[in-house]
Design a protein around this motif. Structure first.
Motif, PDB file in Angstrom:
ATOM      1  N   ASP A 120      29.682  29.849 -46.720  1.00 38.09           N
ATOM      2  CA  ASP A 120      30.558  27.889 -46.034  1.00 38.09           C
ATOM      3  C   ASP A 120      30.768  27.812 -46.915  1.00 38.09           C
ATOM      4  OD1 ASP A 120      29.618  29.337 -43.210  1.00 38.09           O
ATOM      5  OD2 ASP A 120      27.946  27.165 -42.812  1.00 38.09           O
TER       6      ASP A 120
ATOM      7  N   ILE B  92      35.531  33.464 -40.324  1.00 34.12           N
ATOM      8  CA  ILE B  92      35.145  31.986 -39.211  1.00 34.12           C
ATOM      9  C   ILE B  92      34.767  33.227 -37.987  1.00 34.12           C
ATOM     10  CG2 ILE B  92      36.797  30.668 -40.399  1.00 34.12           C
ATOM     11  CD1 ILE B  92      38.909  31.573 -38.509  1.00 34.12           C
ATOM     12  N   THR B  93      33.607  31.577 -37.328  1.00 32.52           N
ATOM     13  CA  THR B  93      33.391  32.521 -36.199  1.00 32.52           C
ATOM     14  C   THR B  93      33.782  31.635 -34.677  1.00 32.52           C
ATOM     15  OG1 THR B  93      31.411  31.514 -36.478  1.00 32.52           O
ATOM     16  CG2 THR B  93      31.332  33.945 -37.209  1.00 32.52           C
ATOM     17  N   ASP B  94      34.169  30.787 -35.410  1.00 37.98           N
ATOM     18  CA  ASP B  94      34.950  29.729 -34.451  1.00 37.98           C
ATOM     19  C   ASP B  94      36.052  30.574 -33.586  1.00 37.98           C
ATOM     20  OD1 ASP B  94      36.320  27.159 -33.378  1.00 37.98           O
ATOM     21  OD2 ASP B  94      34.714  26.639 -33.150  1.00 37.98           O
ATOM     22  N   ALA B  95      36.057  31.134 -32.108  1.00 42.46           N
ATOM     23  CA  ALA B  95      36.762  31.917 -31.870  1.00 42.46           C
ATOM     24  C   ALA B  95      38.136  31.238 -31.603  1.00 42.46           C
ATOM     25  CB  ALA B  95      36.139  32.225 -29.651  1.00 42.46           C
TER      26      ALA B  95
ATOM     27  N   LYS C   9      39.372  28.346 -33.362  1.00 42.21           N
ATOM     28  CA  LYS C   9      39.515  28.385 -35.079  1.00 42.21           C
ATOM     29  C   LYS C   9      40.540  29.392 -35.294  1.00 42.21           C
ATOM     30  CE  LYS C   9      38.908  26.050 -39.748  1.00 42.21           C
ATOM     31  NZ  LYS C   9      37.412  25.465 -40.219  1.00 42.21           N
ATOM     32  N   LYS C  10      39.533  31.366 -34.730  1.00 50.98           N
ATOM     33  CA  LYS C  10      40.129  32.307 -35.150  1.00 50.98           C
ATOM     34  C   LYS C  10      41.047  32.542 -34.186  1.00 50.98           C
ATOM     35  CE  LYS C  10      38.060  36.875 -35.515  1.00 50.98           C
ATOM     36  NZ  LYS C  10      36.894  35.645 -36.899  1.00 50.98           N
TER      37      LYS C  10
END
Length: 253
Positions: free
Chosen positions: A5, A52-55, A57-58
């Motif tokens: 991170d 990144i994994t935040d949909a 934000k992606k």
């Protein structure tokens, strides 16, 4: 390998800084430097996008990546085209009484989306028909819907004004009309001006032997009065070249 991170945050910050710089350079027309920054920034942002994994934000980053990639490819193509163009000189010989030589036909394609400033040097924008020609050039600029912000006209003063509405008054009216389209007209007068040319801040120079006034007179009720492609012309020569070609010639001589 999963990016930590703290490392994601560091790469993300670098990408944002570099891309902000790219946009700033782009606005200041420093296109080569801007392209380098776009390419570097996009590379870093791609790393972040993968990590990144935040949909939500992606998705935002995917959209921004597409925007920056399109702009970078656009600049790359433009710079390549300008580099090739800087090696060429176009000469157009207009024969007496020939037609098909409107401003749009001769050099309209040089007024592209990268042009933001236009300079016109012509000592004979004094009489009504000469001012009409200048208006037609301005109409070409406005009609192209390109981001021109200023048009600078350098001409000579009419030594024999024959009515109460002077040359300057008429040009001010043209300026007000241009301003309504978001373009500022700057008017300069010179007693020694001789050369006739149009300069674009993309580096292109259009030199017309007779200036803008190479069209023959035409009665207002005849074909050719409105459409300059149908108007007979005086004999003249038009040279179109890129300032880069001049610099290249100078450096090798």
């Amino acid at each position: 390998m999963v990016m930590a991170d703290d490392k994601i945050s560091g790469v993300e910050a670098s990408a944002i800084d570099i891309l902000k710089r790219a946009v700033e350079l782009d606005k200041n027309r420093r296109f080569e430097e801007s392209l380098t920054c776009y390419q570097e920034g996009v590379g870093l942002l791609m790393q972040v996008h993968k990590a990144i994994t935040d949909a939500a934000k992606k998705l935002r980053y995917r959209e921004k990546l597409q925007e920056y990639l399109v702009r970078a490819e656009d600049l790359k193509a433009f710079l390549k085209e300008e580099k090739e163009a800087s090696k060429k000189v176009e000469r157009i010989q207009i024969e007496a009484d020939s037609t098909g030589h409107s401003y749009e036909t001769l050099f309209g394609h040089y007024f592209n989306k990268y042009v933001t400033e236009v300079e016109v040097d012509d000592p004979y924008i004094r009489k009504d028909h000469q001012i009409d020609n200048f208006i037609r050039l301005c109409e070409l600029i406005v009609g192209k819907k390109i981001p021109v912000k200023t048009v600078t006209l350098t001409t000579s003063k009419d030594p024999n004004p024959n009515n109460s509405l002077t040359q300057h008054d008429k040009l001010l009216i043209v300026g007000r009309s241009l301003f309504s389209h978001g373009i500022e007209l700057k008017i300069k007068y010179s007693d020694t001006l001789h050369d006739r040319e149009i300069r674009l801040n993309t580096g292109w120079v259009i030199k017309i032997g007779r200036g803008l006034d190479y069209f023959k007179g035409c009665d207002r009720f005849n074909i050719g009065f409105c459409d300059l492609n149908l108007r007979k012309c005086h004999e003249t020569t038009v040279d179109i070249f890129h300032q880069g070609s001049v610099r290249a010639t100078t450096s090798t001589s």
